[in-house]
Design a protein around this motif. Sequence first.
Motif, PDB file in Angstrom:
ATOM      1  N   LYS A 188       0.859  -1.177   0.000  1.00 46.50           N
ATOM      2  CA  LYS A 188       0.000   0.000   0.000  1.00 46.50           C
ATOM      3  C   LYS A 188       0.898   1.231   0.000  1.00 46.50           C
ATOM      4  O   LYS A 188       2.011   1.201   0.503  1.00 46.50           O
ATOM      5  N   ILE A 189       0.374   2.306  -0.623  1.00 39.33           N
ATOM      6  CA  ILE A 189       1.153   3.543  -0.627  1.00 39.33           C
ATOM      7  C   ILE A 189       1.044   4.123   0.771  1.00 39.33           C
ATOM      8  O   ILE A 189       0.019   4.642   1.166  1.00 39.33           O
ATOM      9  N   SER A 190       2.084   3.968   1.527  1.00 41.31           N
ATOM     10  CA  SER A 190       2.026   4.384   2.920  1.00 41.31           C
ATOM     11  C   SER A 190       3.438   4.411   3.458  1.00 41.31           C
ATOM     12  O   SER A 190       4.388   4.656   2.723  1.00 41.31           O
ATOM     13  N   ILE A 191       3.521   4.122   4.713  1.00 41.29           N
ATOM     14  CA  ILE A 191       4.828   4.093   5.372  1.00 41.29           C
ATOM     15  C   ILE A 191       5.728   3.017   4.752  1.00 41.29           C
ATOM     16  O   ILE A 191       6.945   3.139   4.752  1.00 41.29           O
ATOM     17  N   THR A 192       5.104   1.995   4.166  1.00 43.28           N
ATOM     18  CA  THR A 192       5.876   0.933   3.512  1.00 43.28           C
ATOM     19  C   THR A 192       6.703   1.510   2.367  1.00 43.28           C
ATOM     20  O   THR A 192       7.889   1.205   2.208  1.00 43.28           O
ATOM     21  N   GLN A 193       6.061   2.380   1.584  1.00 40.23           N
ATOM     22  CA  GLN A 193       6.760   3.005   0.453  1.00 40.23           C
ATOM     23  C   GLN A 193       7.928   3.854   0.971  1.00 40.23           C
ATOM     24  O   GLN A 193       9.004   3.866   0.376  1.00 40.23           O
ATOM     25  N   TYR A 194       7.668   4.520   2.064  1.00 38.11           N
ATOM     26  CA  TYR A 194       8.707   5.364   2.660  1.00 38.11           C
ATOM     27  C   TYR A 194       9.898   4.508   3.092  1.00 38.11           C
ATOM     28  O   TYR A 194      11.051   4.841   2.859  1.00 38.11           O
ATOM     29  N   ARG A 195       9.565   3.359   3.705  1.00 38.58           N
ATOM     30  CA  ARG A 195      10.635   2.450   4.152  1.00 38.58           C
ATOM     31  C   ARG A 195      11.410   1.904   2.956  1.00 38.58           C
ATOM     32  O   ARG A 195      12.629   1.764   3.009  1.00 38.58           O
ATOM     33  N   ILE A 196      10.675   1.612   1.886  1.00 33.63           N
ATOM     34  CA  ILE A 196      11.345   1.087   0.686  1.00 33.63           C
ATOM     35  C   ILE A 196      12.288   2.155   0.127  1.00 33.63           C
ATOM     36  O   ILE A 196      13.432   1.865  -0.232  1.00 33.63           O
ATOM     37  N   ALA A 197      11.798   3.419   0.098  1.00 34.12           N
ATOM     38  CA  ALA A 197      12.631   4.514  -0.417  1.00 34.12           C
ATOM     39  C   ALA A 197      13.896   4.652   0.428  1.00 34.12           C
ATOM     40  O   ALA A 197      15.002   4.823  -0.096  1.00 34.12           O
ATOM     41  N   LEU A 198      13.723   4.540   1.733  1.00 31.89           N
ATOM     42  CA  LEU A 198      14.858   4.640   2.647  1.00 31.89           C
ATOM     43  C   LEU A 198      15.849   3.498   2.383  1.00 31.89           C
ATOM     44  O   LEU A 198      17.059   3.689   2.351  1.00 31.89           O
ATOM     45  N   ARG A 199      15.293   2.324   2.157  1.00 32.54           N
ATOM     46  CA  ARG A 199      16.124   1.147   1.894  1.00 32.54           C
ATOM     47  C   ARG A 199      16.896   1.327   0.579  1.00 32.54           C
ATOM     48  O   ARG A 199      18.065   0.961   0.479  1.00 32.54           O
ATOM     49  N   VAL A 200      16.215   1.930  -0.417  1.00 34.28           N
ATOM     50  CA  VAL A 200      16.869   2.195  -1.709  1.00 34.28           C
ATOM     51  C   VAL A 200      18.076   3.103  -1.480  1.00 34.28           C
ATOM     52  O   VAL A 200      19.166   2.867  -2.018  1.00 34.28           O
ATOM     53  N   LEU A 201      17.884   4.120  -0.639  1.00 35.76           N
ATOM     54  CA  LEU A 201      18.987   5.041  -0.354  1.00 35.76           C
ATOM     55  C   LEU A 201      20.134   4.319   0.354  1.00 35.76           C
ATOM     56  O   LEU A 201      21.305   4.509   0.029  1.00 35.76           O
ATOM     57  N   ILE A 202      19.774   3.472   1.318  1.00 40.66           N
ATOM     58  CA  ILE A 202      20.804   2.717   2.048  1.00 40.66           C
ATOM     59  C   ILE A 202      21.589   1.846   1.055  1.00 40.66           C
ATOM     60  O   ILE A 202      22.819   1.808   1.074  1.00 40.66           O
ATOM     61  N   GLU A 203      20.853   1.179   0.163  1.00 41.76           N
ATOM     62  CA  GLU A 203      21.502   0.308  -0.825  1.00 41.76           C
ATOM     63  C   GLU A 203      22.404   1.132  -1.751  1.00 41.76           C
ATOM     64  O   GLU A 203      23.463   0.677  -2.162  1.00 41.76           O
ATOM     65  N   THR A 204      21.955   2.354  -2.075  1.00 35.75           N
ATOM     66  CA  THR A 204      22.751   3.225  -2.949  1.00 35.75           C
ATOM     67  C   THR A 204      24.099   3.526  -2.305  1.00 35.75           C
ATOM     68  O   THR A 204      25.151   3.378  -2.937  1.00 35.75           O
ATOM     69  N   PHE A 205      24.054   3.936  -1.046  1.00 38.02           N
ATOM     70  CA  PHE A 205      25.307   4.282  -0.369  1.00 38.02           C
ATOM     71  C   PHE A 205      26.170   3.051  -0.109  1.00 38.02           C
ATOM     72  O   PHE A 205      27.395   3.129  -0.114  1.00 38.02           O
ATOM     73  N   LYS A 206      25.496   1.905   0.033  1.00 34.53           N
ATOM     74  CA  LYS A 206      26.240   0.654   0.188  1.00 34.53           C
ATOM     75  C   LYS A 206      27.028   0.377  -1.098  1.00 34.53           C
ATOM     76  O   LYS A 206      28.191  -0.022  -1.054  1.00 34.53           O
ATOM     77  N   GLY A 207      26.378   0.615  -2.220  1.00 37.87           N
ATOM     78  CA  GLY A 207      27.024   0.422  -3.531  1.00 37.87           C
ATOM     79  C   GLY A 207      28.215   1.342  -3.684  1.00 37.87           C
ATOM     80  O   GLY A 207      29.285   0.934  -4.165  1.00 37.87           O
ATOM     81  N   ILE A 208      28.052   2.588  -3.259  1.00 39.01           N
ATOM     82  CA  ILE A 208      29.153   3.564  -3.370  1.00 39.01           C
ATOM     83  C   ILE A 208      30.308   3.134  -2.470  1.00 39.01           C
ATOM     84  O   ILE A 208      31.469   3.156  -2.875  1.00 39.01           O
ATOM     85  N   LYS A 209      29.954   2.690  -1.265  1.00 42.34           N
ATOM     86  CA  LYS A 209      30.975   2.253  -0.313  1.00 42.34           C
ATOM     87  C   LYS A 209      31.734   1.052  -0.875  1.00 42.34           C
ATOM     88  O   LYS A 209      32.956   0.957  -0.780  1.00 42.34           O
ATOM     89  N   GLN A 210      30.977   0.170  -1.511  1.00 49.21           N
ATOM     90  CA  GLN A 210      31.567  -1.051  -2.061  1.00 49.21           C
ATOM     91  C   GLN A 210      32.553  -0.740  -3.202  1.00 49.21           C
ATOM     92  O   GLN A 210      33.529  -1.442  -3.388  1.00 49.21           O
ATOM     93  N   ALA A 211      32.265   0.339  -3.950  1.00 41.86           N
ATOM     94  CA  ALA A 211      33.137   0.698  -5.080  1.00 41.86           C
ATOM     95  C   ALA A 211      34.495   1.191  -4.589  1.00 41.86           C
ATOM     96  O   ALA A 211      35.482   1.176  -5.326  1.00 41.86           O
ATOM     97  N   GLY A 212      34.580   1.641  -3.329  1.00 42.61           N
ATOM     98  CA  GLY A 212      35.847   2.031  -2.703  1.00 42.61           C
ATOM     99  C   GLY A 212      36.592   3.093  -3.474  1.00 42.61           C
ATOM    100  O   GLY A 212      36.016   4.101  -3.901  1.00 42.61           O
ATOM    101  N   ILE A 213      37.877   2.823  -3.707  1.00 42.88           N
ATOM    102  CA  ILE A 213      38.757   3.820  -4.326  1.00 42.88           C
ATOM    103  C   ILE A 213      38.346   4.139  -5.755  1.00 42.88           C
ATOM    104  O   ILE A 213      38.643   5.211  -6.282  1.00 42.88           O
ATOM    105  N   VAL A 214      37.652   3.209  -6.373  1.00 44.85           N
ATOM    106  CA  VAL A 214      37.184   3.419  -7.758  1.00 44.85           C
ATOM    107  C   VAL A 214      36.337   4.697  -7.841  1.00 44.85           C
ATOM    108  O   VAL A 214      36.370   5.414  -8.845  1.00 44.85           O
ATOM    109  N   ASN A 215      35.607   4.982  -6.750  1.00 42.91           N
ATOM    110  CA  ASN A 215      34.781   6.201  -6.714  1.00 42.91           C
ATOM    111  C   ASN A 215      35.594   7.443  -7.076  1.00 42.91           C
ATOM    112  O   ASN A 215      35.144   8.297  -7.823  1.00 42.91           O
ATOM    113  N   ILE A 216      36.816   7.511  -6.502  1.00 42.87           N
ATOM    114  CA  ILE A 216      37.651   8.702  -6.701  1.00 42.87           C
ATOM    115  C   ILE A 216      38.009   8.837  -8.179  1.00 42.87           C
ATOM    116  O   ILE A 216      37.938   9.922  -8.758  1.00 42.87           O
ATOM    117  N   PHE A 217      38.357   7.707  -8.807  1.00 38.59           N
ATOM    118  CA  PHE A 217      38.728   7.745 -10.223  1.00 38.59           C
ATOM    119  C   PHE A 217      37.537   8.172 -11.085  1.00 38.59           C
ATOM    120  O   PHE A 217      37.675   8.982 -12.000  1.00 38.59           O
TER     121      PHE A 217
END
Lengths: 224, 295
Positions: free
Chosen positions: B11-40
């Motif tokens: 349902k469009i509710s707090i669940t969607q908000y949690r999913i959006a938050l999770r998407v953001l967490i996953e995004t930063f996890k991906g950036i963290k995982q890329a490590g030094i490659v990010n700088i290049f």
Amino acid sequence: MINLRGVNKKYRNTYALKNVNLDIQKGEFVFLVGSSGAGKSTLMKLLYREELPTSGNVYVSGVDVSKLPDNKVPYLRRNMGIIFQDYKLLEKQTIYDNVAFVIRALGVSSREVDNRVKSALKIVNLAHKMKSKPNELSGGEQQRVGIARAIVNGPSLLIADEPTGNLDPQTSLEIMEILDKINSRGITVLISTHDHAMVNHFRKRVITLEAGQVIKDVQAGTYG
Amino acid sequence: MANYLENIRPKISITQYRIALRVLIETFKGIKQAGIVNIFIIGTMAAILMIFGAIFRTSMSLSSLVNELGNVLEVSVYLKSSADPNQAAEQARQLSHVKRVKIIAKENSWENMRKDMQLPNIKNPLPDTLHVRVDSQKNIKSVADNLSKQSYVEDIRYAKDISEKIRVISDISHTATVIVLGIVGFLTMFIINNTIQLVIQSRKKEIEIMRLMGVSNWFIRLPYILQGSLYGMMATIIAIIPLSFLQGYIMQVHRFLGIPNSENSYWAMIFLLFVLSMIFGALGSLLSIKNKLKT
């Protein structure tokens, strides 16, 4: 719960499944047996829409999954638990996170995630190892984590593709007992295996596949 | 389970908000995982964006220079002695691209010339003249050609060479901007695409599990798309630093040449850099992840 009607699956010129007709009722515990290449994995993949049949219909809970639009497939899978032979655990994450990460992605609240993960780990007797990493666990324990992950979203159907394929007989027995316990809670369980001893020990319904065809379907059956 | 398609749909509710938050967490996890490659990645993208920004900003500045010079340039039309200056001016005003026509009476011209050159009091040899201003520098040639065909015209003069050169420079800078924009787009997408492919490769198992456990494709895709966009954004922030120095230099040149300062051009460039880098970054990611995901 599961109905297959005239299902054929062809890879190039070879039939993986040939005119398969099958009915599995809700709450059943079924062994799908047969030698390697008999079509067990293909049949299971049809159920969770990882593969599409060449012809015929595959119904799960009355819905023809072979005709399910792509964007509806996740909803089908959320109602199933899938257990893999190679466990498919994330090595860098803890056991807790391995079980939690899918339901987190589904937007479940932290408190609910915590409740569900702990309860799932309790069912597989791994509550005490939730902070461990997969490589700190034995093969049997890793498979139990796989089971916990499969049941954490409260599925009504559990599909296990050779869940004991990499385990010794004693550990295999433990895994089967856990699956039996889950079945006793009303969850339909479908297990593909070629482990004769296990099938004969549990005396559940046994569907035998050979060269892509169902050659035997026996209640409280044996194998081999 | 029969109605699972209806029951499980979030349902469009707090669940969607949690999913959006999770998407953001996953995004930063991906950036963290890329490590030094990010700088290049960010460094390379910043360099590319800086080159594009510099060319774009210079091109905009050249455009305003061209416009200013274009306004100064006008066509001098020398009338035949039989022509009526007022009538000729009226006819000249009817021509397309003519902005303004000023009549310089031959008596005035002669009086000025006599004073400047201290000439003796002889018969006025000068013709009546029209100063014709054109709406845009690029139309000077066509207006001059048109005027030279008029019956009342004896001769015309305008700074043909300067006008032509300005037009060529302006055209080149515009073309360069478009070409560099194409290159920037391609390079950005190429770099992001390759990086995200690496990230996807390292998270292949995670993606497969999510897919098989019923996580929607958009949830899986979005963190990668955001990651590509964030690379674009961070690269733009870095590129702005040297570009602000360029802006200072351009402002000085503008002041020296008396061309109006174009603060808006600078902000337009920054806005464009952010939008383009983020769009190209997201597209690069989308292309990588789209190929990797089946249902």
